[in-house]
Design an enzyme around this catalytic site. Sequence first.
Site, PDB file in Angstrom:
ATOM      1  N   GLY A  18      -3.536-100.460 -18.235  1.00  0.00           N
ATOM      2  CA  GLY A  18      -4.596 -99.838 -19.035  1.00  0.00           C
ATOM      3  C   GLY A  18      -5.711 -99.203 -18.227  1.00  0.00           C
ATOM      4  O   GLY A  18      -6.779 -98.911 -18.751  1.00  0.00           O
ATOM      5  N   GLU A  57      -5.767 -92.883 -17.643  1.00  0.00           N
ATOM      6  CA  GLU A  57      -5.882 -92.146 -18.903  1.00  0.00           C
ATOM      7  C   GLU A  57      -4.520 -92.266 -19.582  1.00  0.00           C
ATOM      8  O   GLU A  57      -3.508 -92.504 -18.900  1.00  0.00           O
ATOM      9  CB  GLU A  57      -6.157 -90.660 -18.606  1.00  0.00           C
ATOM     10  CG  GLU A  57      -7.526 -90.367 -18.009  1.00  0.00           C
ATOM     11  CD  GLU A  57      -8.660 -90.531 -19.016  1.00  0.00           C
ATOM     12  OE1 GLU A  57      -8.547 -89.998 -20.129  1.00  0.00           O
ATOM     13  OE2 GLU A  57      -9.653 -91.195 -18.680  1.00  0.00           O
ATOM     14  N   GLY A  61     -11.254 -99.982 -17.440  1.00  0.00           N
ATOM     15  CA  GLY A  61     -10.883-101.141 -18.250  1.00  0.00           C
ATOM     16  C   GLY A  61     -11.578-101.066 -19.593  1.00  0.00           C
ATOM     17  O   GLY A  61     -12.732-100.634 -19.692  1.00  0.00           O
ATOM     18  N   LYS A  89     -16.028 -86.169 -14.029  1.00  0.00           N
ATOM     19  CA  LYS A  89     -17.100 -87.140 -13.768  1.00  0.00           C
ATOM     20  C   LYS A  89     -18.119 -86.576 -12.794  1.00  0.00           C
ATOM     21  O   LYS A  89     -19.326 -86.729 -12.975  1.00  0.00           O
ATOM     22  CB  LYS A  89     -16.508 -88.441 -13.215  1.00  0.00           C
ATOM     23  CG  LYS A  89     -15.727 -89.226 -14.265  1.00  0.00           C
ATOM     24  CD  LYS A  89     -14.980 -90.375 -13.629  1.00  0.00           C
ATOM     25  CE  LYS A  89     -14.270 -91.213 -14.670  1.00  0.00           C
ATOM     26  NZ  LYS A  89     -13.295 -92.121 -14.085  1.00  0.00           N
ATOM     27  N   ALA A 103     -17.273 -96.334 -16.062  1.00  0.00           N
ATOM     28  CA  ALA A 103     -17.170 -97.265 -17.201  1.00  0.00           C
ATOM     29  C   ALA A 103     -18.536 -97.859 -17.530  1.00  0.00           C
ATOM     30  O   ALA A 103     -19.472 -97.131 -17.829  1.00  0.00           O
ATOM     31  CB  ALA A 103     -16.118 -98.326 -16.922  1.00  0.00           C
ATOM     32  N   VAL A 160     -10.459 -98.975 -26.162  1.00  0.00           N
ATOM     33  CA  VAL A 160     -11.921 -99.065 -26.033  1.00  0.00           C
ATOM     34  C   VAL A 160     -12.578 -99.326 -27.398  1.00  0.00           C
ATOM     35  O   VAL A 160     -13.401-100.222 -27.555  1.00  0.00           O
ATOM     36  CB  VAL A 160     -12.499 -97.776 -25.387  1.00  0.00           C
ATOM     37  CG1 VAL A 160     -14.017 -97.809 -25.382  1.00  0.00           C
ATOM     38  CG2 VAL A 160     -11.971 -97.624 -23.966  1.00  0.00           C
TER      39      VAL A 160
END
Length: 815
Positions: A665, A668, A797, A683, A612, A476
């Site tokens: 990917g 985690e 992603g 979350k 995301a 990231v």
Amino acid sequence: MNERMKVMKFGGSSVGTVNSILSVKKIVEAVTEPVIVVVSALGGITDKLINTSQMAADGNLAYEKEYRDIVNRHIEMVYTVVPAGDKRTELLEKVNELLNELKDIFQGISLIHDLSPKTSATIVSYGERLSSLIVTALINDAEWFDSRKFIKTEKKHAKHILDSDLTTELIRETFKELPKVALVPGFISTDKQTGEITNLGRGGSDYTASIIAAALDADILEIWTDVDGFMTADPRVISNAYVISELSYVEAMELCNFGAKVVYPPTIYPVCHKNIPILIKNTFNPDAPGTIIRQEIDHAKSKVIKGISSINDTSLITVTGLGMVGVIGVNFRIFKALAQNGISVFMVSQASSENSTSIGVRNEDAALACEVLNQEFAKEIEMGEISPVCAEMNLATVAIVGENMKHTPGIAGKLFGTLGRNGISVIACAQGASETNISFVVETKSLRKSLNVIHDSFFLSEYQVLNLFICGTGTVGDSLIKQICGQQQKLMQERGLKLNVVGIANGHQAWFNREGIELSNYRALLDEKGGASSPQIIRDEVIGMNIFNSVFVDCTANSGVAELYKDLLTNNISVVAANKIAASSSYANYNELKQIARKRGVKFLFETNVGAGLPIIKTMNDLINSGDKIQKIEAVLSGTLNFIFNKISADVPFSETIRMAKEQGYSEPDPRIDLSGKDVIRKLVILAREAGYCLEQEEVEKHLFVPNEFFDGSLDDFWKNIPALDADFEARRKQLDEQGKHWRFVAKFENGQGSVSLQEVDKSHPFYNLEGSNNIILLTTERYHEYPMMIQGYGAGASVTAAGVFADIIGIANI
Ligand code: ADP
Ligand code: ASP
Ligand code: MG
């Protein structure tokens, strides 16, 4: 005097090197009218003379080497710039004579270990005497004049002050007939009574030139230095300071008085009085137009504030006590006592309640100031009417200056608002009713930041700067850095936003650079220049840099980094987190971070913690802020799990789908965090909290699909054991297929209850068609009741997550 003439002053750096001194020759020889040229000592020589004499007085024999350096600088200069011949021989004779005198004086003080102010003044005078002789020999038709004969001082309050009338008379006398080029050493003078050598104070050559220009009614005073002109701020502190083309005398005086070193403050008055303009020019770039300082300037073309200057040598002395209220004459006594002791006060601030008066003085004057004020008010202090006077030392004073501030509302508001948002606390402030200057005192450690934020907000409003610290260079972080690198120019040109990455850190290395890090090859730079890294190091460095408009961007999944947020926010540093740990930690911690951010006027954003790059948290905030109430949340929030349940088939067993999710990917770094529902629970907790509810992770009901024992051992054990579940999953999958249903791992929050569970959904369910690693969220609210609001898209992603982080950063800039 009717003849046209001008005075030009060349500072230490202008005569400091061979190239610069040759440039001086060219500039002066191009002048057609008569000119008086005032020069400083060769750059750095005055400091060296002072240090060497101190060493000699201390009995430190190393002074001899320093002395030899002084000799070499001058002799080398003579040999390089004056061609061999009679002129050089004659010059060398004079220069050597002066240098020999200097040697004797140094020897004398080293023997008697005593350095009186008188001897000190004699020693520093050699700098200008030597440099002026060299420049005289260099310039065609130049004639040397001894300023000690016509710049006269008298002693007042233990200081040497110019005797203006006598000096003017002597200058007029000396220059009755003007030569083509007259050369005058700056800075030095003599006492009008004793004839002893004195000087006009550090930087005093500017003053010498101004005094001569005023006495002779020159057309212009030109000050040649090493910058293109008077700049909006000290260019050594503010790298994007720029040249001001015009200044009024008042503005220049205000700026110089507060530390703009480019002109020595007393310089302005003599020429201002005679309405002679001052032109600041660059010896190293004579074609640059420079800065003109004069009476009338076109204020309509100027910004509200013209410049910022500062002095870090500030002590604040406060006289306070209830016994002062309404008593006449307290301020008179304060200033009388200070004046009688030669203490200069550069700032005064008194509240209208009259119970305290604060005075800004130089650090060196602070002790004496306290002493004399305690004496003056001894009786009142004894009676308890006034508190004992003491000084707060080592502070800094900043001034913003501009004649356009007059009658323009909002300047003070903008100034103090900008400082406040950046966590800078103002200790005292003053604004005269002339409204051309607002001064304020801050702690020295906040000086650079204060100058930067003010400069940024008043001068560079064409673009806004955000200073970013990026922590984490995994998928990231790396993707984010690449996206910023690709957008930097466009954001600057089209949106007026400058993203300046001032720090990059990962688990091993950390590199910080307040000027900004070149992102295109940041990894190589990090390898080459990076130092050790740990959350503690990062914290100390980020806070220590004390940089304005700072944003800390956490692209790690590290709990040590998440623990830094509290300190960062407290220090007015915004936080953008892709890391979910803080927002999903205890409600108390989450809430405290949000409160600190609110109180400090900074942001704590974590949109990418859920879905995301999908705008989920922002949308929920918008709904709530506009008065809606969120009643129910239903969502598929794990891109990894959705990927797994979409991939599983007769050909691809359950364990293989987990491996694929990891390799592509989505998961985690440790896929157990996804499979154990932990990631989804985090979350859901964050969403519930943002919806206005208080929910802890432990309170969420779990219905998992991988038995607990699979999570017990090491990661290796997990990979080894997990294929044991494949057969059972395949049997259940087949059955589900026959029923025309799909598995979805659903998070739900309703009536204060949170749960996560694997559900079987049929074609009619909105979650049925959720492709790949996508996320979906249904928000049932008071307004979106019958048909819930639905947000759907890539939920995992690196590049979409990085884009979400990027969007949070842009959100802070508010463009
Ligand atoms: P000189 O030796 O020519 O007298 P100084 O060193 O005294 O030169 O003054 C020029 C220096 O003043 C510049 O090099 C710059 O670093 C500093 N300076 C501080 N504030 C300002 C400002 N507002 N504008 C321009 N220069 C400034
Ligand atoms: N040489 C003196 C100094 O360094 C005077 C001047 O440069 O103006 O202070
Ligand atoms: Mg100077």
